[in-house]
Scaffold this motif. Structure first.
Motif, PDB file in Angstrom:
ATOM      1  N   PRO A 116     -37.688 -25.500 -41.337  1.00  0.00           N
ATOM      2  CA  PRO A 116     -36.347 -25.215 -40.818  1.00  0.00           C
ATOM      3  C   PRO A 116     -35.462 -26.459 -40.663  1.00  0.00           C
ATOM      4  CG  PRO A 116     -38.024 -24.756 -39.149  1.00  0.00           C
ATOM      5  CD  PRO A 116     -38.731 -25.094 -40.423  1.00  0.00           C
ATOM      6  N   ASN A 117     -36.049 -27.622 -40.495  1.00  0.00           N
ATOM      7  CA  ASN A 117     -35.252 -28.841 -40.331  1.00  0.00           C
ATOM      8  C   ASN A 117     -35.064 -29.601 -41.654  1.00  0.00           C
ATOM      9  OD1 ASN A 117     -37.949 -29.705 -40.493  1.00  0.00           O
ATOM     10  ND2 ASN A 117     -37.561 -31.478 -39.192  1.00  0.00           N
ATOM     11  N   TRP A 118     -35.168 -28.926 -42.777  1.00  0.00           N
ATOM     12  CA  TRP A 118     -35.100 -29.555 -44.095  1.00  0.00           C
ATOM     13  C   TRP A 118     -33.812 -30.349 -44.308  1.00  0.00           C
ATOM     14  CZ3 TRP A 118     -37.969 -31.060 -47.927  1.00  0.00           C
ATOM     15  CH2 TRP A 118     -37.426 -31.273 -49.175  1.00  0.00           C
ATOM     16  N   ARG A 119     -32.675 -29.770 -43.922  1.00  0.00           N
ATOM     17  CA  ARG A 119     -31.381 -30.425 -44.170  1.00  0.00           C
ATOM     18  C   ARG A 119     -31.214 -31.712 -43.364  1.00  0.00           C
ATOM     19  NH1 ARG A 119     -28.131 -27.087 -47.194  1.00  0.00           N
ATOM     20  NH2 ARG A 119     -28.580 -24.864 -47.068  1.00  0.00           N
ATOM     21  N   THR A 120     -31.876 -31.821 -42.217  1.00  0.00           N
ATOM     22  CA  THR A 120     -31.724 -33.007 -41.371  1.00  0.00           C
ATOM     23  C   THR A 120     -32.755 -34.090 -41.671  1.00  0.00           C
ATOM     24  OG1 THR A 120     -33.101 -32.065 -39.617  1.00  0.00           O
ATOM     25  CG2 THR A 120     -30.715 -31.637 -39.517  1.00  0.00           C
ATOM     26  N   LEU A 121     -33.719 -33.809 -42.527  1.00  0.00           N
ATOM     27  CA  LEU A 121     -34.744 -34.801 -42.852  1.00  0.00           C
ATOM     28  C   LEU A 121     -34.161 -35.929 -43.694  1.00  0.00           C
ATOM     29  CD1 LEU A 121     -37.851 -32.625 -43.839  1.00  0.00           C
ATOM     30  CD2 LEU A 121     -37.554 -33.960 -41.759  1.00  0.00           C
ATOM     31  N   GLU A 122     -34.595 -37.134 -43.402  1.00  0.00           N
ATOM     32  CA  GLU A 122     -34.236 -38.290 -44.216  1.00  0.00           C
ATOM     33  C   GLU A 122     -35.057 -38.232 -45.509  1.00  0.00           C
ATOM     34  OE1 GLU A 122     -31.911 -40.608 -43.552  1.00  0.00           O
ATOM     35  OE2 GLU A 122     -31.392 -39.422 -41.787  1.00  0.00           O
ATOM     36  N   PRO A 123     -34.577 -38.856 -46.590  1.00  0.00           N
ATOM     37  CA  PRO A 123     -35.294 -38.783 -47.869  1.00  0.00           C
ATOM     38  C   PRO A 123     -36.734 -39.298 -47.822  1.00  0.00           C
ATOM     39  CG  PRO A 123     -33.082 -39.604 -48.230  1.00  0.00           C
ATOM     40  CD  PRO A 123     -33.273 -39.510 -46.743  1.00  0.00           C
ATOM     41  N   GLU A 124     -37.034 -40.253 -46.960  1.00  0.00           N
ATOM     42  CA  GLU A 124     -38.388 -40.803 -46.920  1.00  0.00           C
ATOM     43  C   GLU A 124     -39.320 -40.066 -45.957  1.00  0.00           C
ATOM     44  OE1 GLU A 124     -39.483 -42.844 -49.195  1.00  0.00           O
ATOM     45  OE2 GLU A 124     -37.443 -42.845 -49.975  1.00  0.00           O
ATOM     46  N   GLN A 125     -38.794 -39.138 -45.178  1.00  0.00           N
ATOM     47  CA  GLN A 125     -39.648 -38.378 -44.271  1.00  0.00           C
ATOM     48  C   GLN A 125     -40.511 -37.419 -45.072  1.00  0.00           C
ATOM     49  OE1 GLN A 125     -36.385 -37.231 -41.445  1.00  0.00           O
ATOM     50  NE2 GLN A 125     -38.041 -37.588 -39.963  1.00  0.00           N
ATOM     51  N   THR A 126     -41.667 -37.089 -44.519  1.00  0.00           N
ATOM     52  CA  THR A 126     -42.604 -36.234 -45.228  1.00  0.00           C
ATOM     53  C   THR A 126     -42.714 -34.864 -44.569  1.00  0.00           C
ATOM     54  OG1 THR A 126     -44.481 -37.074 -43.964  1.00  0.00           O
ATOM     55  CG2 THR A 126     -43.993 -38.171 -46.041  1.00  0.00           C
ATOM     56  N   ILE A 127     -43.076 -33.898 -45.388  1.00  0.00           N
ATOM     57  CA  ILE A 127     -43.435 -32.573 -44.895  1.00  0.00           C
ATOM     58  C   ILE A 127     -44.895 -32.374 -45.291  1.00  0.00           C
ATOM     59  CG2 ILE A 127     -41.131 -31.566 -44.853  1.00  0.00           C
ATOM     60  CD1 ILE A 127     -41.593 -30.421 -47.601  1.00  0.00           C
ATOM     61  N   GLU A 128     -45.642 -31.704 -44.439  1.00  0.00           N
ATOM     62  CA  GLU A 128     -47.087 -31.616 -44.673  1.00  0.00           C
ATOM     63  C   GLU A 128     -47.678 -30.380 -44.035  1.00  0.00           C
ATOM     64  OE1 GLU A 128     -48.675 -34.329 -40.986  1.00  0.00           O
ATOM     65  OE2 GLU A 128     -48.049 -35.363 -42.791  1.00  0.00           O
ATOM     66  N   THR A 129     -48.894 -30.071 -44.446  1.00  0.00           N
ATOM     67  CA  THR A 129     -49.692 -29.022 -43.826  1.00  0.00           C
ATOM     68  C   THR A 129     -51.163 -29.317 -44.086  1.00  0.00           C
ATOM     69  OG1 THR A 129     -49.916 -26.638 -43.503  1.00  0.00           O
ATOM     70  CG2 THR A 129     -49.786 -27.396 -45.769  1.00  0.00           C
ATOM     71  N   ILE A 130     -52.004 -28.749 -43.275  1.00  0.00           N
ATOM     72  CA  ILE A 130     -53.450 -28.922 -43.432  1.00  0.00           C
ATOM     73  C   ILE A 130     -54.033 -27.632 -43.993  1.00  0.00           C
ATOM     74  CG2 ILE A 130     -55.631 -29.229 -42.219  1.00  0.00           C
ATOM     75  CD1 ILE A 130     -54.191 -31.096 -40.304  1.00  0.00           C
ATOM     76  N   ILE A 131     -54.777 -27.759 -45.070  1.00  0.00           N
ATOM     77  CA  ILE A 131     -55.460 -26.629 -45.694  1.00  0.00           C
ATOM     78  C   ILE A 131     -56.934 -26.717 -45.306  1.00  0.00           C
ATOM     79  CG2 ILE A 131     -56.023 -25.468 -47.856  1.00  0.00           C
ATOM     80  CD1 ILE A 131     -53.055 -25.640 -47.599  1.00  0.00           C
ATOM     81  N   ARG A 132     -57.441 -25.652 -44.728  1.00  0.00           N
ATOM     82  CA  ARG A 132     -58.879 -25.597 -44.413  1.00  0.00           C
ATOM     83  C   ARG A 132     -59.568 -24.766 -45.477  1.00  0.00           C
ATOM     84  NH1 ARG A 132     -59.164 -23.506 -38.474  1.00  0.00           N
ATOM     85  NH2 ARG A 132     -59.273 -21.730 -39.830  1.00  0.00           N
ATOM     86  N   TRP A 133     -60.799 -25.128 -45.798  1.00  0.00           N
ATOM     87  CA  TRP A 133     -61.534 -24.394 -46.807  1.00  0.00           C
ATOM     88  C   TRP A 133     -63.025 -24.448 -46.514  1.00  0.00           C
ATOM     89  CZ3 TRP A 133     -65.197 -26.287 -50.265  1.00  0.00           C
ATOM     90  CH2 TRP A 133     -65.351 -27.675 -50.275  1.00  0.00           C
ATOM     91  N   ARG A 134     -63.728 -23.488 -47.058  1.00  0.00           N
ATOM     92  CA  ARG A 134     -65.196 -23.474 -47.008  1.00  0.00           C
ATOM     93  C   ARG A 134     -65.693 -22.541 -48.094  1.00  0.00           C
ATOM     94  NH1 ARG A 134     -67.061 -18.740 -44.403  1.00  0.00           N
ATOM     95  NH2 ARG A 134     -65.480 -17.758 -43.144  1.00  0.00           N
TER      96      ARG A 134
END
Length: 169
Positions: A116-134
């Motif tokens: 939701p805050n995509w428009r306010t992010l600076e170009p060098e900021q990162t977006i991330e998520t953690i994927i769990r698996w087994r």
């Protein structure tokens, strides 16, 4: 010079070879079959001009894996949908978790949605998520493993060919 004088010349290389062999066996048992995941871009429809970003996951094992990731609208967090259907996109908006099974040797591409805050992010900021698996049927390791998927806003825009180049005079 006796035969005992040559022993150090063989024990040191033998020890090094033993350590390297042990490290390879540990790597093969625990990391060889870990799924690979990375963000790619491809047309939204075959032959289309508009691109979208996708999380491409490759199951390098012959066994099926169970993957899960958090859903909901959190700042600076990647949202992942299972496909482009309305149901899948709405599910990615609701707080919770989404789980899917990826069969052995298969690969899949999941649409990546911006936070939701995509428009306010600076170009060098990162977006991330953690994927769990087994593994669905674990043999040795029964707990979930995880990996982090992260991309900067600048890289994301480059994938979509939406990054404005600085014009030089």
């Amino acid at each position: 010079m006796s035969a005992a004088d040559f022993v150090p010349y063989f024990t040191i290389p033998g020890s090094i070879i033993g350590v390297v062999t042990g490290a390879f066996v540990i790597w093969e048992r625990f990391f060889r079959y870990q799924p690979m995941a990375f963000i790619i871009s491809k047309p939204l429809i075959p032959g289309g001009a508009q691109k979208g970003c996708y999380l491409r996951v490759v199951n390098r094992s012959e066994r099926p894996i169970l993957m899960s990731w958090p859903t909901g609208t959190t700042d600076s967090a990647l949202r992942i949908a299972t496909d482009h259907s309305t149901r899948s996109i709405v599910t990615s908006l609701l707080q919770g978790e989404k789980a899917i099974v990826l069969n052995g040797g298969d690969e899949a591409a999941f649409p990546v949605l911006t936070p939701p805050n995509w428009r306010t992010l600076e170009p060098e900021q990162t977006i991330e998520t953690i994927i769990r698996w087994r593994f669905v049927q674990p043999v040795i390791w029964k707990r979930d493993r995880s990996f982090l998927v992260r991309i900067s806003k600048r890289s994301y825009l480059h994938l979509l060919d939406e990054m404005e180049d600085d014009a030089e005079d």
